[in-house]
Enzyme design. Sequence first.
Site, short mmCIF file in Angstrom:
data_model
loop_
_atom_site.label_atom_id
_atom_site.label_comp_id
_atom_site.label_asym_id
_atom_site.label_seq_id
_atom_site.Cartn_x
_atom_site.Cartn_y
_atom_site.Cartn_z
N LYS A 256 0.78 -1.22 0.00
CA LYS A 256 0.00 0.00 0.00
C LYS A 256 0.82 1.29 0.00
CE LYS A 256 -4.04 -2.21 1.73
NZ LYS A 256 -4.84 -2.58 2.84
N ARG A 257 1.73 1.37 0.89
CA ARG A 257 2.53 2.60 0.95
C ARG A 257 3.98 2.21 1.00
NH1 ARG A 257 -0.24 7.15 -0.41
NH2 ARG A 257 -2.38 6.59 -0.01
#
Length: 491
Positions: A256-257
Amino acid sequence: MSSPARVRFAPSPTGRLHIGGARTALYDYLLARQTGGKFVIRIEDTDRMRFVPGAEAEIYAALSWLGMEWDEGPDIGGPYAPYRQSERTEIYLEHAKMLVDSDHAYYCFCTAERLATVRKEQQARKQAPRYDGLCRRLSPEEALDRKNAGESHVIRFKTPRQGKTTGIDAIRGEITVENASLDDYILLKSDGLPVYHLAAMVDDHLMEITHVLRTSEWLPTFPLHVLIYEAFDWEQPAWVHMSVLLNPSGKGKLSKRHGSGGAHAIYPIELKEAGYMPEAVVNWLALMGWSYDDRTEFFSMSDLIGKFSLAKLNASPAAVNFSKLDHFNGLHIRSLSEEDLASRLVPHFYAAEIEVTVAQLRPIVPLIQERSRTLDEAVEMSGFFFRDAVQPDPQQLIGKNMSPAESAAALARSIEVIQGFDRLDTESLELSLRKLSGDLDLKVGQLFGILRVAVTGQRVSPPLIETMEILGKELVLERLKQATELLESSK
RNA sequence: GCCCCCAUCGUCUAGGGGACCAGGACGUGGCCCUUUCAAGGCCAAGACCGGGGUUCGAAUCCCCGUGGGGGCACCA
């Protein structure tokens, strides 16, 4: 061109559509369009626990934004409807029973607790965690009795204990595993809903999917899927396992990040908001795991439709490279017509709380088109055109190697020069200001630098002279005077 | 632990036995252009994971090792 392909993008609505999914959808779409086939969307929502409301809507929004229109799907229907697996439960139940009847599957009454215990023991013994086959040994009669008595059960695939199974992957060729390394996978859960292994196979066959494109995460169970097709005596589709996308560091599946300092968006919708264009994202995505030749890299969607080929898909994982996205975005920005760029910029100006129209934007577009890599960057660079006032940093109003007094004097002389104009036109304005820099014994860069900060409030801006012309004499003088005062008062 | 897959510059890749002292792109460094920033032009550094084979010849084929990735749920 090959015969029309029916390909499906089959996301599960358990989260947002990220660039990995978008890339899979893109290849699906390209194959369908290239062959004159159909691009269908199927929603695999058989997991009620992980269902995320709104996820399906974002999938549609992202695909639409990227420019992939689908021919069949839950929202528009089609000849193979329904396209949402939660609406096809009877079909799976029926097919699971077919497998039980043909002795390719069996009822299993083991509880989740027992399975967990068995698994734990196996792991303690350093064995591969697998179903131990307790219910596989039940007689069909006993199984049926217990099932009819209402006992909670699942249906498991009766994976052959001996031999090997080989599947043909379009990218890597033959993939072979020992059947013994496969499990008696659950096909139908106790809640009556199918698991991917059953649902996807049944749907792909029923929907007459010709090419199954999915990521290599499915490679380990690929032979199982081949076995399921064989159990039904169905013809295998072309199987295509694409490499997965890795984090920019190359470590691990895209998560995700991430980021070295800053995080990048991995969702198309966020990319859109950050000022990236769909054409650039598509171009960028297409090249992660696929290539055309040893030099062509700029592709429009229609180029890709013409040039895409499964044979050029790469088997190895690809680390995502965001600086390359910036590069592609710049390339695509520059390939736009000025009118088009102007209209795409409007929403980004609004996002920065600057209300502009395409007509207002038109004159400045030529000034920023070549120097912006994202639409947001263009807004940053040219926002001052539309703001009532600018706030220059007094320190930046001091020219290079100059004193505040010298800078103020340069500003004053510039004001005089500009006041001599009826209206500012680039040609003579540039001539006059260049002459002024000579008269002041300054380098052009020194004078222009001061003026740039005074007029735009920024160190980085579109070309000064053109900027002044667009701003107009009155506004330029106003900002120049304001800058002079600022310089005086900060002494 | 077991199974599967992959392996060319930092990254994305071209390459499918001789055309390769390995080509392109991003990024990086330098120069040119230049009113800033870009864009553009030029140049530079930068890779065939290791070891065995096969072959007259291997980045390309085979094996082993190593490394990386993925999977091993009543998730997909």
